[in-house]
Structures are given as C-alpha cells and as structure tokens.
Scaffold this active site. Sequence first.
Site, PDB file in Angstrom:
ATOM      1  N   TYR A 209       0.764  -1.239   0.000  1.00  0.00           N
ATOM      2  CA  TYR A 209      -0.172  -0.034  -0.065  1.00  0.00           C
ATOM      3  C   TYR A 209       0.749   1.305   0.212  1.00  0.00           C
ATOM      4  O   TYR A 209       0.380   2.335  -0.006  1.00  0.00           O
ATOM      5  CB  TYR A 209      -0.913  -0.081   1.177  1.00  0.00           C
ATOM      6  CG  TYR A 209      -0.239   0.032   2.532  1.00  0.00           C
ATOM      7  CD1 TYR A 209       0.148   0.996   3.162  1.00  0.00           C
ATOM      8  CD2 TYR A 209      -0.367  -1.363   3.065  1.00  0.00           C
ATOM      9  CE1 TYR A 209       0.900   0.667   4.459  1.00  0.00           C
ATOM     10  CE2 TYR A 209       0.134  -1.777   4.516  1.00  0.00           C
ATOM     11  CZ  TYR A 209       0.832  -0.752   5.055  1.00  0.00           C
ATOM     12  OH  TYR A 209       1.553  -0.550   6.136  1.00  0.00           O
ATOM     13  N   ARG A 356       8.763  14.561   6.620  1.00  0.00           N
ATOM     14  CA  ARG A 356       8.890  13.554   5.659  1.00  0.00           C
ATOM     15  C   ARG A 356       8.251  13.595   4.462  1.00  0.00           C
ATOM     16  O   ARG A 356       6.878  14.006   4.369  1.00  0.00           O
ATOM     17  CB  ARG A 356       8.419  12.206   6.533  1.00  0.00           C
ATOM     18  CG  ARG A 356       9.173  11.064   5.732  1.00  0.00           C
ATOM     19  CD  ARG A 356       8.841   9.864   6.405  1.00  0.00           C
ATOM     20  NE  ARG A 356       7.533   9.374   6.685  1.00  0.00           N
ATOM     21  CZ  ARG A 356       7.190   8.076   6.792  1.00  0.00           C
ATOM     22  NH1 ARG A 356       7.695   7.108   7.115  1.00  0.00           N
ATOM     23  NH2 ARG A 356       5.697   7.813   6.888  1.00  0.00           N
TER      24      ARG A 356
HETATM   25  C1  LIG Z   1       4.817   0.656   6.907  1.00  0.00           C
HETATM   26  C2  LIG Z   1       5.605  -0.216   7.743  1.00  0.00           C
HETATM   27  C3  LIG Z   1       5.139  -1.520   8.273  1.00  0.00           C
HETATM   28  C4  LIG Z   1       3.486  -1.583   8.477  1.00  0.00           C
HETATM   29  O1  LIG Z   1       3.152  -2.739   8.845  1.00  0.00           O
HETATM   30  P1  LIG Z   1       1.642  -3.293   8.818  1.00  0.00           P
HETATM   31  O2  LIG Z   1       1.504  -4.606   9.483  1.00  0.00           O
HETATM   32  O3  LIG Z   1       1.381  -3.448   7.278  1.00  0.00           O
HETATM   33  O4  LIG Z   1       1.068  -2.373   9.301  1.00  0.00           O
HETATM   34  C5  LIG Z   1       5.983  -2.486   9.068  1.00  0.00           C
HETATM   35  N1  LIG Z   1       7.301  -2.384   8.801  1.00  0.00           N
HETATM   36  C6  LIG Z   1       7.860  -1.207   8.335  1.00  0.00           C
HETATM   37  C7  LIG Z   1       9.327  -1.168   8.130  1.00  0.00           C
HETATM   38  C8  LIG Z   1       7.034  -0.319   7.726  1.00  0.00           C
HETATM   39  O5  LIG Z   1       7.802   0.685   6.924  1.00  0.00           O
END
Ligand SMILES: *Cc1c(COP(=O)(O)O)cnc(C)c1O
Length: 397
Positions: A209, A356
């Site tokens: 996403y 950012r």
């Molecule tokens: C955006 C992000 C997530 C998000 O995890 P979700 O389970 O999809 O909410 C996790 N780890 C990193 C490094 C991210 O940048």
Amino acid sequence: MTDFNATRAQFQLPEGIIYLDGNSLGPLPKSAPDRVAKMMTDEWGKMLITGWNRAGWMAAPAKMGDRVARLIGAAEGTVVLGDTLSIKVYQALAAALALRPDRRVIVSDSGNFPTDLYMAGGLIDTLGQDHRLVTPAPQDVHDAITDDVAVVMLTQVDYRTGRLHDMATITRRAHEVGALMIWDLAHSAGALPIDLTGCDADFAVGCTYKYLNSGPGGPAFIYAAPRHADDMKPALAGWLGHAAPFAFDPDYRPGVGIERMRVGTPPIIQMAALDAALDIWEGVDMQDLRARSIELSEAFIAGVEAACPDLTLASPRDPHGRGSQVSFSHPEGYAIMQALIARGVIGDFRAPDILRFGFTPLYTSPQDVTDAVAHVKAVMDDRLWDRPEYKTRAAVT
Ligand SMILES: *Cc1c(COP(=O)(O)O)cnc(C)c1O
C-alpha cells in the site's frame, strides 16, 4: 525511457494537492474502482463461492506474488501475498530462527520501524528460548554481525531518515558468519531497484500500500530464497498453507515452497485493487525510476535548503545513500506539516521532529517539487505554522 507523464495520468490525484506521502499510502489508480467493482459484481455477485475456482481467487496470492517478484528481483514462485506486513515479519523471523536452532542473537537496528521490533520481541517471548534482540545504530550494524548471530533483520530504507542499507554488503557479512538475512522492503518495493536474487537474501517482506499503491490495508508479501523453500517451517501453520487444504487433514503438512507462508483466506477485493495498481508498473524501468527519484529529491533538497535555513536535512546528503524520501527536522515539525497540509502539500510527520516527504516518480512531477518548495518557503517565512490549531496532534500523524 519510461514515460512518467503517462504513468501520472493513470492516478486519481485530487485538484490542488501536491502529494508527497506515497511512501505511506499510494494514491488511487484510476483503473482500480472499476476493477474492484467488476470483481464484486461479476465474480462475487454472480459466482458466489464458486469464484474460488472459477475466478481464480485461490491462486491470486501466488499470481500477485509473481507480479511483485519482478519489481524486487525475485524469481517466479518465490513470493506470496497475504496478511499484513507485521504478520509477514513474524513469519520470516520465526522461519529463519528455526533454521539456526543453535544460535540466539537477532540483529536489527535502532532505526527500524517499531512493529518489526515489537514482532521480534513477541516472538522471542513466545519461543521462550532466551533469544536476544540487539539494535545498534544503523551505521554500526555491519560490525554487530558476529558469529553468534542467528538472523539479521533490517528494513532497507529507514522510515524516518530515508537512510539506505547496502543490501549486498550486509547480506554477505551475515552469510560470512553463518547467519540468515531478512530484508524488510516496506520503503523499497516500488521505490528503487531491488535485486533479491543477486544479493542472495534469505527472506524478504514488504507491503503493497506504500509505493505499490494497492490501497489502505492492501496485502503484504513474503519472499523466501529457493534454497529454503522446502525446509522452512511456517510458525503460523494456517490451513491455506497446508499441502492439501481441502483434505481437511487433522495433521499439518506444509504446502510446496512459498505457498506454506499463506495463512488464511486471502483478501480478494483488495487483491483486485492491487492487480490494477500493478498494471501501471508494466512499462516502468526501475533504473529510470531511480534516476527520476534522485532528480526529484535533489531538486527538493536544493530548493528547501536555499529558501529555509531553519530546516535541517535529516536524510543522508548523498542520494545513493537514500531511498526515495527526504526528511527535514525542526522542533515545530508537527505544526509545520499541518500548515503545509492546509495549503495542499501532503507529507507527514514522524516523532519527535521529522518532516517527511516521499518522492514517487510514477506521479510526482518536477513542477510538483518546485511548487512544494514555494509552499514550504511561505510557511517558514511567514511563520504560518504558529497557530494553536496546527499544534494539536491527531491520532494518525
Ligand atoms: C509501513 C511499515 C510496516 C507496517 O506494517 P503493517 O502490518 O502493514 O501495518 C511495517 N514495517 C515497516 C518497516 C514499515 O515501513
């Protein structure tokens, strides 16, 4: 050459908005609403449960996996979609630790996204085998990889600063000491060229996403190197990772290769949105994407530094040491970002003081960068951020 005007035309970008937050949530591909509506009406609506076979829903996680694989330098059949990234981090780490049963140390870094570290902590507690998570500063990771390390688990692009880890060098170091390497590509997939096969990573995970534009809650992906495909043990032994889910066997038998990293019922509506989003990538050359990303971010840094001496660059200055985002720091960072959003420039804020800005060549133009710099200058010159309503923090920053 990739035609970035053509890719931009394929997104729904609201009038008057300069969107510099595609690193958090990509915008809507114009083709996605129809694709999703068609899935709902023609497949779900007409086929009901037979859609699992007739519309190929059951095969969607692997099919989408092959489409994502092309963007991250992975071979067909090595990537599968489903769940959220937090879950995929847990699965990759559990599988990697099980492949190094005689070791207890996990190396990550202090800049990693909290959920990755929380998931590691939760897994350590569940295992109850005295594993230890160490989180040196990003620049000290290489030296922290010693011969007691089981797994190195890093996010390639630091979510706050955009700092880039050298995947090839760190993976080589991990392998030299007999450790396994997991890369989190959350801010890398669709942001820069990635060569999972070439750098010999053991596992990789990421979300769709952000730079891949599958929409809020879009499924995550997981990659395993072919050498681990048949001996990795899925900690989350869900029925759809079973070798024969519809045998309803009381005993678990892992599916073939990466299929065993599936857990439960895949999000088919969201997969339809992802499928539409991935069409836009068909004509995109990742080297062109990288060159454009550097051009946009360098222009932004030069413009902001010339116009706003109070903002301090918080990203590496060398473009080859950054992902596709640029961060500036300022003690009033939150209020400044709110003032920018009120003017139609959408970036985001990360505590404690980081502004950012994501640069996403598929739909960010050089003109957007010029205009964004002018807005940042106006906000700083006229202290437009200095209003009480910009200082009250919302739940999502
Ligand atoms: C955006 C992000 C997530 C998000 O995890 P979700 O389970 O999809 O909410 C996790 N780890 C990193 C490094 C991210 O940048």
